[in-house]
Write a protein that holds these residues in place. Sequence first.
Motif, short mmCIF file in Angstrom:
data_model
loop_
_atom_site.label_atom_id
_atom_site.label_comp_id
_atom_site.label_asym_id
_atom_site.label_seq_id
_atom_site.Cartn_x
_atom_site.Cartn_y
_atom_site.Cartn_z
N THR A 117 0.74 6.27 6.60
CA THR A 117 0.37 6.84 5.32
C THR A 117 -0.96 7.59 5.45
O THR A 117 -1.68 7.47 6.45
N GLN A 125 -2.92 -2.19 8.40
CA GLN A 125 -3.94 -1.19 8.14
C GLN A 125 -4.71 -0.88 9.41
O GLN A 125 -5.18 -1.79 10.10
N THR A 145 -3.59 6.98 3.92
CA THR A 145 -4.72 6.05 3.87
C THR A 145 -4.79 5.15 5.09
O THR A 145 -5.64 4.25 5.13
N THR A 186 -2.16 3.20 6.69
CA THR A 186 -1.30 2.03 6.79
C THR A 186 -0.10 2.37 7.64
O THR A 186 0.68 3.27 7.30
N ASN A 192 0.81 -1.22 0.00
CA ASN A 192 0.00 0.00 0.00
C ASN A 192 0.85 1.27 0.00
O ASN A 192 0.77 2.09 0.92
N ASP A 231 1.88 4.95 -0.40
CA ASP A 231 1.13 6.19 -0.43
C ASP A 231 1.94 7.26 0.28
O ASP A 231 2.99 6.98 0.87
#
Length: 857
Positions: free
Chosen positions: A181, A240, A183, A185, A157, A159
């Motif tokens: 990140t 996550q 998002t 993570t 992932n 980002d």
Amino acid sequence: MAASTNLVIPVVLWGKTAPTHCISSIYLTRDQKNLVTGCYDGQICLWQVDPDTLKMTPRCLLVGHTAPVLCLCRASILADNNYIVSSSESGEMCTWDLVDGKCREATKQPYVHTNMQAYHMAGTDDVRLFCNGYYAEVLIMDPFSLELLFTLSSRVNPDWISALHVLRPAKRKDDVVLALTTTGTIKVWTLSSALGAIGSLQDGLTPGKGGSGATSPTHSPSSALQSPSSEPCYENESKQIRCLNALTMTCCSCNQRTVLIVCSKYWQIFDAGDFSVLCSVHAPQAERWMGGDFLSADRVLIWSDEGKGYLYQLPANCIADHKDFHAKATDADNPFLYCILAVPSEKPLSCPPAMQFFHGTPRQGKSQKYLLRGDSDGNVIYWIVPDVTDGQLAQIRQEEFVKPPGLAPNYNTSLTKAWSEMKPPPVGILDQLDTPECPGVKLTASIFLPQQGRLVCGREDGSIVIVPAVQSIMLQLLHGRHQQYDDWPPHQLLLGHSGRVNCLLYPHNIHPHYEPSQLVSGGVDFAVCLWDLNTGSLLHRFCVHAGEVTQLLVPPSDCSPRIQKCICSVGSDHSVALLGLTERKCVVLASRHLFPVVTIKWRPLDDFMVVGCSDGSVYVWQMETGHLDRVLHGITAEEVLCACDDTIAGVSGVGGGSGGLGGGGEMGLANPAIHLLRGLRHRNLSAIRHATIRGLHQLQQLHHDGEHGESAEMAFLRKNHASPLMVQGLRTNPRDPEAHVLFFDIEALAVQLLSEEYSTMSPGTLEAQGLINQSVYMKVVALTQSASPDAHKKIADFFGRVKDKAGDMERILKEKDRHGLLAKMKEGAENVQTKLQAKAEIVGLKGTGPDGSPRKG
């Protein structure tokens, strides 16, 4: 102002109004002696701090960035090492010396950093900068060379990294990098201490110990952390979590088991073992969280975009040493807000303030914690965070109150307050024109005419004032009888604009083919005015723009003869015009740009004017016909702009300052010294041979021109002769009145004073007083022998004046040499004589030997 090796002393005339300083970042050094504030206009202000009382006084303004300063960070592990690193929104990075304010290193990168953390890696001599921002990696940089050392990349992932924290776990020698990140993570890199010791980290990463629920990517644990040109280094662990667009992430230094993550809408406490949420608090109504830190294992400090600090006590399930740690949270286990740090009766801020938590060094057996804040009005505020005991907290819990108790700041200052406290107040360069009946009018543009010794200032009411620069400076800086005169210094007033004067241009300063009496001004009334400096009359008024005039430039000198008599003006309506000063009409009007014009470059040999806009597009116009040749975007547009930089050695005027120099590309390419230096640097024999041939040709051309008038070399020396005084306008914000920086060139000033004193003395008188040596004078004259008596006389007079000045300066400096200037000047004179002899021998001219006999050619 051109770069010079002479001793130049700058003096700033700030004026009575303090400069605007909308603070975007703030940093207090660990020795509590310097406060650094960066602003949205790109300047950095240094404040001198009393370590005991923390009273702050502005000391220096650093000008170097062209965009908002986002990050400030220390550059050394030593507490008394006064170096910091700054980063701007345009990718600029600078290393500053806080003692003298000099920029020691500067670079511009394609990365925009939003956070920099200085961390001392295991085995390294000094700190490294761990940077994250608008990119998907973690960059490790050297704070002094600003070189990119290593890059941490993402396999799972990938980002943008929004939050970062570097720490060294207890009882371990490895450094751990935690990153989050945008998002949500969470990523973990573990750096080996042995690899950090050699600085290159070549052998690999030690696998980290993750908690339950953590996932590890399928790659070798010994994947290498390489330099940017090697294989990328990937994370050891990733997971996550429910956390989007985090702003800051901080591990508790007391136990390293709890992690504070702050987002704009809420802040949360996580367990570092499995990154499960232990508690969460939403932001107050109409506020957003900006950051936070741990005060202790059971208390946190969170600050918001309203400039307030909130003190919370954590519940039992968030305290690692408590028996109920990691237990299921209940309604009674919510964090308890026990104090608010706020400014009483404060007006709303224009933009979010910059805030920092600072743990002070222990003094007199007591350590203080501070919350620092810098806001949009330039105010610098700090609170001493109260140290509340458990008993006091229990008493506060028992009291019923609608709003938690507030704490006012302990100190509040600003540039405006510092200006008002100065006695006498800072002076401006035109304060002599202020009267009680007519208060001062804001200066909006200025230009200095060194050959005439006059300063031209445009004002907000549309008037232009011309004053003698030296007399105006004397009136502000020196005390004497001249301050009792009512009409001294005399000034000239030009009236023609109906609004603010935005920019001024004196074309003759750029190239001599312009009339020395012509001055050009652009204003907010959409007009460009052409003035006669001798009579003060308005010669012509150009009205071609549909917006205020923002810039005035000069095209290159190697354009076509028609364009050489033009000046270039830029309007706020995105238009660019070439205005003919001789024809008194608009030659070209380029008005199809969709976005504001930010740069103008030239290709005179191709008859192209290249206009760059704020959206990255480039428009190519034909100057002779005014036709739009093409519109470029993306990489092609950047390549065209870079090609213009490679061929044209010019300086563009911007904003309200003086106009720029366009062209001059042939000047740089035709100089054989440049080719010779390049050939020597790269050991290119063909380049050295070519430079020698061109040098011989130019020396022959020099003697040929000497027969018909002033030579090109003499004209170059005359034009680039250092001026004892240069005045440069300075404006930190478009709303501010213009301040002025005075540059005093000490050596040029001594030369001019001595030249004026002995200009009436004959060579015989000078030799009788021991100021020159006639034999040395004749040696220099012999090197400049020419077939033309007129040229011989001109060159001999020139070198005679040079020797007069040098001899007299030697006598004076022998008596009053305090800074080693005499040794530098003697060394420079010997170098000049050696170069002249070498040139003469190359072209076959005869000189004289040490005994006065002619040399053999």
